[in-house]
Scaffold this active site. Structure first.
Site, PDB file in Angstrom:
ATOM      1  N   ARG A  15       0.840  -1.205   0.000  1.00 17.44           N
ATOM      2  CA  ARG A  15       0.000   0.000   0.000  1.00 17.44           C
ATOM      3  C   ARG A  15       0.881   1.264   0.000  1.00 17.44           C
ATOM      4  NH1 ARG A  15      -0.635   4.706   2.657  1.00 17.44           N
ATOM      5  NH2 ARG A  15      -0.126   3.628   4.588  1.00 17.44           N
ATOM      6  N   ASP A  16       1.592   1.481   1.084  1.00 18.88           N
ATOM      7  CA  ASP A  16       2.361   2.719   1.232  1.00 18.88           C
ATOM      8  C   ASP A  16       3.522   2.776   0.242  1.00 18.88           C
ATOM      9  OD1 ASP A  16       3.184   5.115   2.288  1.00 18.88           O
ATOM     10  OD2 ASP A  16       4.070   4.262   4.092  1.00 18.88           O
ATOM     11  N   HIS A 207       5.693   4.327  12.711  1.00 13.37           N
ATOM     12  CA  HIS A 207       5.837   4.316  11.254  1.00 13.37           C
ATOM     13  C   HIS A 207       6.844   5.426  10.946  1.00 13.37           C
ATOM     14  CE1 HIS A 207       3.714   3.736   7.196  1.00 13.37           C
ATOM     15  NE2 HIS A 207       4.580   4.716   6.968  1.00 13.37           N
ATOM     16  N   HIS A 209       9.898   7.100   9.076  1.00  8.58           N
ATOM     17  CA  HIS A 209      10.554   7.105   7.775  1.00  8.58           C
ATOM     18  C   HIS A 209      12.061   7.295   7.883  1.00  8.58           C
ATOM     19  CE1 HIS A 209       6.882   7.820   4.932  1.00  8.58           C
ATOM     20  NE2 HIS A 209       6.796   6.715   5.641  1.00  8.58           N
ATOM     21  N   CYS A 240       9.685   9.134  -0.172  1.00  7.69           N
ATOM     22  CA  CYS A 240       9.016  10.199   0.579  1.00  7.69           C
ATOM     23  C   CYS A 240       8.326  11.109  -0.418  1.00  7.69           C
ATOM     24  CB  CYS A 240      10.026  10.989   1.395  1.00  7.69           C
ATOM     25  SG  CYS A 240       9.274  12.393   2.217  1.00  7.69           S
ATOM     26  N   ASN A 249       9.950   4.936   3.499  1.00  9.51           N
ATOM     27  CA  ASN A 249       9.710   3.890   4.483  1.00  9.51           C
ATOM     28  C   ASN A 249      10.987   3.169   4.895  1.00  9.51           C
ATOM     29  OD1 ASN A 249       6.847   4.040   4.688  1.00  9.51           O
ATOM     30  ND2 ASN A 249       6.704   3.191   2.628  1.00  9.51           N
TER      31      ASN A 249
HETATM   32 MG    MG Z   1       5.219   5.409   5.025  1.00  8.37          MG
END
Ligand code: MG
Length: 303
Positions: A15-16, A207, A209, A240, A249
């Protein structure tokens, strides 16, 4: 340094990660990615996002992806939803877990979520209530917990307020996002310490980064502060969105390597995750961002 004996990893790559890819990945590749990740021992693989396809065209095939995967017993496949319509679509596709998202930064919320913090929380009130009525698990995300591209510093009290309100709406878990990766280890620990006065620490996730190279250090700092759930992305997929070309991530492999070497149980097979990242990198036509994946793939390729 004291780490929890067991850490739960929430894999957000499909997803991300894929949402931030410049090109749209074919549906079959997404499905294979999710199925391969679920076979590595991961308990949670965030699958896709039921949001407006004109806003996130990369994930416009959310329903096909969610209905196309082969669910593994014991693995959860949460999906993002932005409103009631997204929840309807997620329910139709058989979702059993959803995630909703708010921001600790007012200007970010207004510009990127289309409404202020209070209005976006209010919009999720019925979404979360309906989701709970259907027996779904609900995760809340808070973005910009360490800083914001528009606001600069984000007061920790604002993070506490939004986190608390997400729990009050009915979220089972809230994930704290350092969306631009500017936080540092002691800042993270102070934030978690502050939150621990108001919310249950075992219902928090992080979460964090890696944009400034702090993702792993910050995640370990959070784990040392008592959090035991961390979000990562296989291969470090997902740049990002606010800094072109910058990494986003934290890679699943990089956290797994650190935890495995420290004797922390995750239930996830590191070498299998690296193999999945290598496979996905081939699909995308570029090497994984993950330092561990690069090192291992280079070592094994040189044999
Ligand atoms: Mg993320």
């Amino acid at each position: 340094m004291e780490l929890p004996p067991r850490v739960r990893i929430v894999e957000v790559g499909p997803r991300d990660g894929l949402q931030n890819e410049p090109d749209t990945v074919p549906t079959a590749t997404k499905i294979a990615f999710i199925d391969r990740l679920a076979a590595t021992g991961l308990e949670v693989v965030e699958a896709t996002s039921f949001v407006r396809p004109d806003l996130v065209p990369q994930l416009a095939d959310a329903a096909e992806v969610l209905t196309g995967i082969t669910p593994v017993r014991g693995v959860r496949y949460p999906v993002l939803v932005a409103n009631d319509r997204g929840l309807d679509a997620a329910l139709s596709a058989g979702a059993q877990d959803i995630a909703v998202f708010a921001s600790a930064s007012e200007p970010f919320s207004e510009r990127n979520l289309g409404r202020g913090i209070d209005a976006s929380l209010e919009r999720f009130r019925t979404v979360v209530r309906r989701a709970k009525r259907h027996g779904l698990g609900v995760r809340g995300y808070v973005s910009m917990v360490c800083g914001c591209p528009y606001q600069g510093e984000v007061p920790p009290a604002d993070v506490v307020r939004v986190t608390t309100e997400l729990f009050e709406l009915g979220c089972d878990e809230v994930s704290l996002g350092d969306t631009i990766g500017v936080g540092t280890a002691l800042q993270i620990q102070d934030l978690i310490e502050l939150l621990s006065h108001t919310v249950l620490i075992d219902r928090l996730a992080v979460h964090l980064h890696d944009t400034y190279g702090q993702g792993l250090a910050n995640t370990l700092a959070a784990l040392e502060a008592g959090v035991s759930t961390a979000d990562t992305s296989a291969g470090g997929l997902g740049g990002c969105p606010f800094a072109a070309g910058a990494t986003g991530n934290l890679a699943t492999e990089d956290l797994l390597y650190a935890l495995e070497g420290s004797g922390v149980h995750t239930g996830v097979d590191l070498s299998e995750v690296i193999a999945v990242s290598g496979w996905m990198a081939d699909q995308l036509g570029r090497p994984p961002v993950s330092r561990v994946a690069r090192a291992v793939l280079a070592r094994d390729g040189a044999r």
